[in-house]
Motif scaffolding. Structure first.
Motif, short mmCIF file in Angstrom:
data_model
loop_
_atom_site.label_atom_id
_atom_site.label_comp_id
_atom_site.label_asym_id
_atom_site.label_seq_id
_atom_site.Cartn_x
_atom_site.Cartn_y
_atom_site.Cartn_z
N ARG A 287 0.82 -1.20 0.00
CA ARG A 287 0.00 0.00 0.00
C ARG A 287 0.87 1.26 0.00
NH1 ARG A 287 -5.01 -1.14 -1.80
NH2 ARG A 287 -5.95 -2.88 -0.65
N GLU B 297 2.14 1.72 -3.47
CA GLU B 297 1.07 2.23 -4.34
C GLU B 297 0.83 3.72 -4.05
OE1 GLU B 297 -2.32 -0.17 -3.64
OE2 GLU B 297 -1.50 -1.96 -4.61
N THR B 298 0.91 4.11 -2.76
CA THR B 298 0.71 5.51 -2.41
C THR B 298 1.83 6.38 -3.00
OG1 THR B 298 -0.39 4.87 -0.35
CG2 THR B 298 0.41 7.13 -0.49
N GLY C 55 1.23 6.64 -6.64
CA GLY C 55 0.10 7.53 -6.90
C GLY C 55 0.48 8.98 -6.70
N GLU D 45 2.45 10.04 -9.68
CA GLU D 45 1.55 10.20 -10.84
C GLU D 45 0.72 11.46 -10.70
OE1 GLU D 45 -1.85 7.59 -13.23
OE2 GLU D 45 -1.33 7.09 -11.14
N ALA E 75 -9.69 11.79 -11.96
CA ALA E 75 -9.45 10.35 -11.88
C ALA E 75 -8.13 10.05 -11.17
CB ALA E 75 -9.48 9.72 -13.25
N VAL E 76 -7.12 10.88 -11.49
CA VAL E 76 -5.82 10.69 -10.83
C VAL E 76 -5.92 10.97 -9.34
CG1 VAL E 76 -3.45 11.53 -10.72
CG2 VAL E 76 -4.53 11.17 -12.94
N ARG F 195 -8.57 10.63 -7.52
CA ARG F 195 -9.33 9.54 -6.90
C ARG F 195 -8.41 8.34 -6.62
NH1 ARG F 195 -12.63 9.13 -10.55
NH2 ARG F 195 -14.12 10.73 -9.80
N ARG F 196 -7.55 8.01 -7.55
CA ARG F 196 -6.61 6.89 -7.35
C ARG F 196 -5.64 7.21 -6.20
NH1 ARG F 196 -6.64 6.76 -13.06
NH2 ARG F 196 -4.65 7.90 -13.16
N ASP G 57 -7.56 6.67 -2.97
CA ASP G 57 -7.73 5.23 -2.73
C ASP G 57 -6.45 4.61 -2.20
OD1 ASP G 57 -10.35 5.39 -3.54
OD2 ASP G 57 -9.95 4.69 -5.60
N ALA G 58 -5.30 5.05 -2.75
CA ALA G 58 -4.02 4.50 -2.30
C ALA G 58 -3.76 4.87 -0.84
CB ALA G 58 -2.89 4.99 -3.20
#
Length: 278
Positions: free
Chosen positions: A13, A16-17, A20, A23, A43-44, A46-47, A50-51
């Motif tokens: 996680r 991924e964070t 993200g 990104e 959208a970016v 939101r991801r 979520d991360a």
């Protein structure tokens, strides 16, 4: 294992964070330059959220796993204490023989319990056998014959003629009211004691005794014989203990009769001879 799995999930996680976040920074720069529209940027974002949420959940999972691990350790310690308590209680219920020997009347049943005060089994050492014998109280008081006391040597004779030496180690403190016999115990020598059977009938001879005589069967009147009185003017009865009966003779025990004259027939005062224990 739950803690390790939660930590691995947290690392994923976090990665991924981080990815993200990079990104998001890249797309924000592109959005400012007008290379991407607002929908793509949302959208970016939101991801990215979520991360971060997944990372928070991973940390909570680690905390939950560590708490479960701590609870498990406490449960293990409690179980170990319960086990020690059960072992102590089991040791208290375990019976141990006071010495090595042979068990009598023992029915082996695994896990069988015996109530407090009840007899579980009888144990005896074949090398420490004893014989109980009853003697007249006069033998203890020294009024006739060789007195019997603790330490007096004795000999036990079996039916096959074998003998075993022993010594009186215990004398009862109470005599039978009617017979005036007192119970004594003779501890046998360890060299020959194992050869005797339990409850075997034996004869007991007091070593050095001078009160055992062989007399004619006709000299016995009831349970007594008659001896010439010390002044030689009459006769007096003396109770005897019959040890052996023969066809024409008796082996009896008489206290204080050595050297005195035995009367075969009290009616005519016929004297058989001087009593000689040999």
């Amino acid at each position: 294992m739950a803690v390790s799995s939660a930590k691995a999930a947290e690392r994923r996680r976090i990665e991924e964070t981080d990815f993200g976040a990079k990104e998001f920074d890249r797309n924000r720069t592109m959005f400012r330059r007008g290379l991407i529209n607002k929908t793509t940027m949302e959208a970016v974002e939101r991801r990215m959220l979520d991360a971060r949420f997944g990372a928070d959940q991973a940390r909570e999972a680690i905390a939950s796993a560590q708490l479960a691990y701590t609870r498990a350790e406490i449960a293990v310690e409690i179980d170990e204490l319960d086990l020690k308590t059960a072992e102590i209680e089991r040791a208290a219920l375990r019976l141990a023989a006071p010495f090595d020997g042979v068990l009598l009347g023992f029915d082996p049943r695994v896990g069988a319990c015996v109530s407090e005060g009840e007899l579980a089994a009888e144990n005896y050492d074949p090398k420490r056998e004893a014989v109980d014998v009853y003697v007249l109280i006069s033998r203890l008081t020294g009024t006739g014959g060789v007195p019997v006391a603790r330490g007096t040597e004795a000999k036990v004779v079996r039916g096959n003629g074998e003998s075993c030496a022993g010594r009186i180690t215990w004398i009862e403190t109470e005599a039978d009211l009617e017979s005036q016999y007192v119970k004594t115990t003779i501890d046998l020598s360890e060299d020959c004691a194992p050869g005797l059977y339990l409850n075997e009938a034996v004869e007991v001879e007091m070593v050095g005794a001078t009160d055992v005589f062989r007399i004619p069967a006709g000299a016995l009147e009831g349970n007594a014989v008659y001896l010439i009185s010390p002044d030689g003017l009459g006769v007096e009865p003396l109770e005897v203990e019959i040890i052996e009966r023969g066809s024409d003779h008796l082996v009896v025990r008489m206290f204080g009769a050595a050297g005195r004259s035995l009367v075969v027939n009290a009616q005519d005062l016929r004297i058989d001879g001087l009593l000689d224990p040999s």
